[in-house]
Design a protein around this motif. Structure first.
Motif, PDB file in Angstrom:
ATOM      1  N   UNK A   1      21.103  10.246  37.408  1.00 12.44           N
ATOM      2  CA  UNK A   1      21.823  11.516  37.300  1.00 12.44           C
ATOM      3  C   UNK A   1      21.665  12.344  38.570  1.00 12.44           C
ATOM      4  N   UNK A   2      20.469  12.341  39.150  1.00 20.55           N
ATOM      5  CA  UNK A   2      20.199  13.073  40.388  1.00 20.55           C
ATOM      6  C   UNK A   2      21.085  12.573  41.526  1.00 20.55           C
ATOM      7  N   UNK A   3      21.160  11.268  41.708  1.00 24.08           N
ATOM      8  CA  UNK A   3      21.939  10.710  42.814  1.00 24.08           C
ATOM      9  C   UNK A   3      23.441  10.886  42.593  1.00 24.08           C
ATOM     10  N   UNK A   4      23.902  10.708  41.340  1.00 26.87           N
ATOM     11  CA  UNK A   4      25.329  10.880  41.044  1.00 26.87           C
ATOM     12  C   UNK A   4      25.746  12.336  41.258  1.00 26.87           C
ATOM     13  N   UNK A   5      24.944  13.257  40.744  1.00 24.33           N
ATOM     14  CA  UNK A   5      25.248  14.681  40.904  1.00 24.33           C
ATOM     15  C   UNK A   5      25.249  15.073  42.382  1.00 24.33           C
TER      16      UNK A   5
ATOM     17  N   UNK B   1      27.176  18.085  57.052  1.00 29.27           N
ATOM     18  CA  UNK B   1      27.463  17.699  58.433  1.00 29.27           C
ATOM     19  C   UNK B   1      27.116  16.236  58.718  1.00 29.27           C
ATOM     20  N   UNK B   2      26.334  15.626  57.831  1.00 35.51           N
ATOM     21  CA  UNK B   2      26.002  14.205  57.966  1.00 35.51           C
ATOM     22  C   UNK B   2      26.389  13.473  56.681  1.00 35.51           C
ATOM     23  N   UNK B   3      27.610  13.715  56.257  1.00 33.89           N
ATOM     24  CA  UNK B   3      28.068  13.255  54.957  1.00 33.89           C
ATOM     25  C   UNK B   3      27.987  11.738  54.819  1.00 33.89           C
ATOM     26  N   UNK B   4      28.344  11.027  55.863  1.00 34.01           N
ATOM     27  CA  UNK B   4      28.336   9.562  55.814  1.00 34.01           C
ATOM     28  C   UNK B   4      26.943   9.034  55.474  1.00 34.01           C
ATOM     29  N   UNK B   5      25.938   9.562  56.153  1.00 30.52           N
ATOM     30  CA  UNK B   5      24.558   9.096  55.960  1.00 30.52           C
ATOM     31  C   UNK B   5      24.058   9.422  54.557  1.00 30.52           C
ATOM     32  N   UNK B   6      24.276  10.654  54.113  1.00 30.32           N
ATOM     33  CA  UNK B   6      23.713  11.066  52.821  1.00 30.32           C
ATOM     34  C   UNK B   6      24.471  10.483  51.632  1.00 30.32           C
ATOM     35  N   UNK B   7      25.752  10.179  51.805  1.00 29.60           N
ATOM     36  CA  UNK B   7      26.467   9.458  50.748  1.00 29.60           C
ATOM     37  C   UNK B   7      25.926   8.042  50.615  1.00 29.60           C
ATOM     38  N   UNK B   8      25.579   7.442  51.744  1.00 33.65           N
ATOM     39  CA  UNK B   8      24.959   6.110  51.708  1.00 33.65           C
ATOM     40  C   UNK B   8      23.609   6.175  51.004  1.00 33.65           C
ATOM     41  N   UNK B   9      22.870   7.256  51.246  1.00 39.02           N
ATOM     42  CA  UNK B   9      21.577   7.436  50.574  1.00 39.02           C
ATOM     43  C   UNK B   9      21.759   7.539  49.066  1.00 39.02           C
TER      44      UNK B   9
ATOM     45  N   UNK C   1      21.606   5.115  43.585  1.00 38.12           N
ATOM     46  CA  UNK C   1      22.296   4.729  42.347  1.00 38.12           C
ATOM     47  C   UNK C   1      22.144   3.229  42.098  1.00 38.12           C
ATOM     48  N   UNK C   2      22.259   2.449  43.158  1.00 32.56           N
ATOM     49  CA  UNK C   2      22.135   0.986  43.022  1.00 32.56           C
ATOM     50  C   UNK C   2      20.738   0.586  42.581  1.00 32.56           C
ATOM     51  N   UNK C   3      19.719   1.192  43.198  1.00 33.89           N
ATOM     52  CA  UNK C   3      18.326   0.856  42.854  1.00 33.89           C
ATOM     53  C   UNK C   3      18.025   1.217  41.413  1.00 33.89           C
ATOM     54  N   UNK C   4      18.447   2.417  40.992  1.00 27.63           N
ATOM     55  CA  UNK C   4      18.155   2.837  39.608  1.00 27.63           C
ATOM     56  C   UNK C   4      18.925   1.989  38.604  1.00 27.63           C
ATOM     57  N   UNK C   5      20.150   1.585  38.972  1.00 27.50           N
ATOM     58  CA  UNK C   5      20.922   0.731  38.064  1.00 27.50           C
ATOM     59  C   UNK C   5      20.259  -0.637  37.899  1.00 27.50           C
ATOM     60  N   UNK C   6      19.771  -1.188  39.008  1.00 26.35           N
ATOM     61  CA  UNK C   6      19.057  -2.468  38.926  1.00 26.35           C
ATOM     62  C   UNK C   6      17.775  -2.318  38.114  1.00 26.35           C
ATOM     63  N   UNK C   7      17.098  -1.193  38.302  1.00 28.27           N
ATOM     64  CA  UNK C   7      15.868  -0.943  37.545  1.00 28.27           C
ATOM     65  C   UNK C   7      16.117  -0.850  36.061  1.00 28.27           C
TER      66      UNK C   7
ATOM     67  N   UNK D   1      23.575   9.295  32.758  1.00 24.02           N
ATOM     68  CA  UNK D   1      23.272   9.079  34.162  1.00 24.02           C
ATOM     69  C   UNK D   1      24.445   9.278  35.102  1.00 24.02           C
ATOM     70  N   UNK D   2      25.691   9.131  34.591  1.00 25.00           N
ATOM     71  CA  UNK D   2      26.832   9.195  35.507  1.00 25.00           C
ATOM     72  C   UNK D   2      27.902  10.201  35.088  1.00 25.00           C
ATOM     73  N   UNK D   3      28.496  10.051  33.907  1.00 25.37           N
ATOM     74  CA  UNK D   3      29.635  10.888  33.544  1.00 25.37           C
ATOM     75  C   UNK D   3      29.283  12.366  33.429  1.00 25.37           C
ATOM     76  N   UNK D   4      28.218  12.670  32.680  1.00 22.03           N
ATOM     77  CA  UNK D   4      27.829  14.077  32.516  1.00 22.03           C
ATOM     78  C   UNK D   4      27.421  14.715  33.851  1.00 22.03           C
ATOM     79  N   UNK D   5      26.556  14.080  34.662  1.00 27.08           N
ATOM     80  CA  UNK D   5      26.207  14.661  35.967  1.00 27.08           C
ATOM     81  C   UNK D   5      27.420  14.832  36.888  1.00 27.08           C
ATOM     82  N   UNK D   6      28.345  13.854  36.845  1.00 24.96           N
ATOM     83  CA  UNK D   6      29.545  13.955  37.691  1.00 24.96           C
ATOM     84  C   UNK D   6      30.369  15.177  37.311  1.00 24.96           C
ATOM     85  N   UNK D   7      30.598  15.390  36.032  1.00 21.93           N
ATOM     86  CA  UNK D   7      31.398  16.523  35.573  1.00 21.93           C
ATOM     87  C   UNK D   7      30.744  17.843  35.952  1.00 21.93           C
TER      88      UNK D   7
END
Length: 428
Positions: free
Chosen positions: A18-22, A54-62, A67-73, A120-126
């Motif tokens: 939820x943290x990463x999606x939000x 100002x560093x959107x590309x880098x932090x979106x990758x973060x 999200x990928x790590x938590x999903x695998x976990x 983890x995803x829909x509620x935080x995104x909204x």
């Protein structure tokens, strides 16, 4: 005890998702200008948020890595943990062991997937989309800390993705700047007006600015035939009488005819100098700014500011005088018609009649008519409605009716071959 720890770990993984999606949706949705304004006021959280934007590309990758790590976990830990809890309950139904395992796995998989997608995803995104500013300010600092800890992995993955993108001839997110076209800005402006973020006046002013660069001096000029000028060969008494009659602040000074403009004279000169003793206007004539009639009004305004003049003389392609433009004419393109205490005799270019028709001045521009009536009259090389009528009927006279796809135009007043008034109504 072990099960409790695993369940706690599952809960933590969902919270981290939820943290990463939000974070991802918030930093994309938040307005940079708003963060810049808060940062300028000394808001430390806003300064951190600006670092993300100002560093959107880098932090979106973060965020994507998180999200990928938590999903695998969750996939590795969640389903087996719930399966252990559910298996004894399903065993009570005395089903075959294979079926028991399948049902237990299916229920566990459904619960984990539901929790992951909804919590983890829909509620935080909204929430992040609706409260992007609050979420960005709240999560900026922990996201920066996480990104520093994971920098080597983020750098490796992000760099690999950028190399792949460049192989396809595309720019990375960092290299491509997001800009809005004029149509997109107008759409944003319209939405802001409809939502009540800006008022009608603000909407009108900004919308007029978009049209500002599209218009030329020829479209807004006072034409040669309507210019009030002073002839340097006239007597001072005649000139003063004309000034008192017309009551303009500035006048072009000509020599015999309007094609020979000597300069501009300001009426206040007559309040500070004894002009009659001078016997001539010549000492008071200031140089006239002369420009080609098709100059964009934006460029003309820049020239007038640089020359410190409030009036410009427009020249046609043959070197003759086409008309004049004042600073007031240019400003009216943005703020609308400006009337002073001496404008009470002027008529509006478009006036509604009692019968529902409209009365136009012959000099009304085609562009203004198109905007007012929401039509698209073809006006290549023609600026005014009188010119447009003559292109349809070069022998037009009072009573002549011209029909377009949506409107009908009737000449109701002419003077010396010039169309002065036109009546307009919807074509049936």
């Amino acid at each position: 005890m072990e099960i409790t720890i695993k369940l706690l770990a599952v809960a933590i993984l969902i919270v981290l998702t939820a943290f990463f999606v939000a974070s991802e949706f918030a930093i994309v949705k938040v307005r940079k200008t708003r963060m810049e304004a808060r940062a300028a006021e000394g808001d430390k959280k806003a300064k951190k948020a600006l670092k993300l934007i100002n560093n959107l590309d880098y932090y979106l990758s973060a965020c994507q890595l998180g999200i990928t790590i938590t999903a695998l976990g969750l996939g590795w830990l969640g389903e087996p943990t719930l399966d252990v809890l559910l298996h004894p309950l399903i065993d009570q139904f005395n089903l075959p062991s294979g079926l028991t395992h399948t049902i237990s796995f299916a229920i566990a998989f459904f619960i984990i997937t539901f929790l992951h997608v909804v919590l983890g995803e829909l509620a935080p995104k909204t929430i992040a989309i609706q409260k992007s500013e609050v979420i960005t300010l709240l999560l900026a600092r922990p996201l920066i800390w996480y990104s520093k800890m994971m920098y080597p992995l983020i750098f490796l993955l992000n760099g690999s993705a950028n190399v792949l993108v460049r192989l396809f001839g595309l720019q990375t997110a960092k290299e491509s700047d997001e800009v809005h076209s004029e149509d997109e800005l107008r759409h944003i402006l319209t939405q802001s007006y409809q939502k009540g973020e800006i008022n009608r006046s603000e909407y009108t002013y900004v919308d007029r600015i978009f049209e500002f660069d599209n218009r030329t001096a020829k479209e807004i000029m006072i034409p040669r035939t309507e210019m009030e000028v002073l002839d340097i060969n006239d007597s001072i008494k005649t000139i003063i009488r004309e000034m008192r009659t017309n009551r303009y602040t500035r006048y072009p000074v000509v020599d015999d005819d309007k094609d020979h403009v000597l300069g501009i004279i300001h009426m206040k000169e007559f309040f500070y100098e004894d002009v009659e003793k001078q016997g001539s206007l010549e000492p008071f004539i200031r140089p006239a700014l002369k420009v080609f009639e098709n100059v964009p009004i934006h460029d003309l305004l820049v020239k007038m500011k640089k020359a410190r003049t409030h009036m410009a003389v427009l020249m046609d392609e043959y070197g003759g005088t086409a008309g004049i433009v004042t600073v007031e004419d240019i400003l009216e393109e943005i703020v609308g018609e400006i009337r002073d205490e001496f404008d009470h005799e002027e008529e509006r270019e478009i006036k509604r009649l009692k019968n529902g028709h409209f009365l136009l001045e012959g000099k009304t521009s085609i562009q203004d008519i198109n905007e007012f009536f929401d039509v698209n009259l073809d006006h290549n090389d023609i600026d005014t409605i009188s010119g447009w009528i003559y292109t349809r009927d070069y022998d037009a006279r009072e009573g002549t009716v011209i029909t377009s796809d949506q409107l009908q135009f009737k000449v109701v007043d002419m003077e010396d071959g010039q169309i002065k008034k036109v009546e307009v109504w919807e074509a049936t």
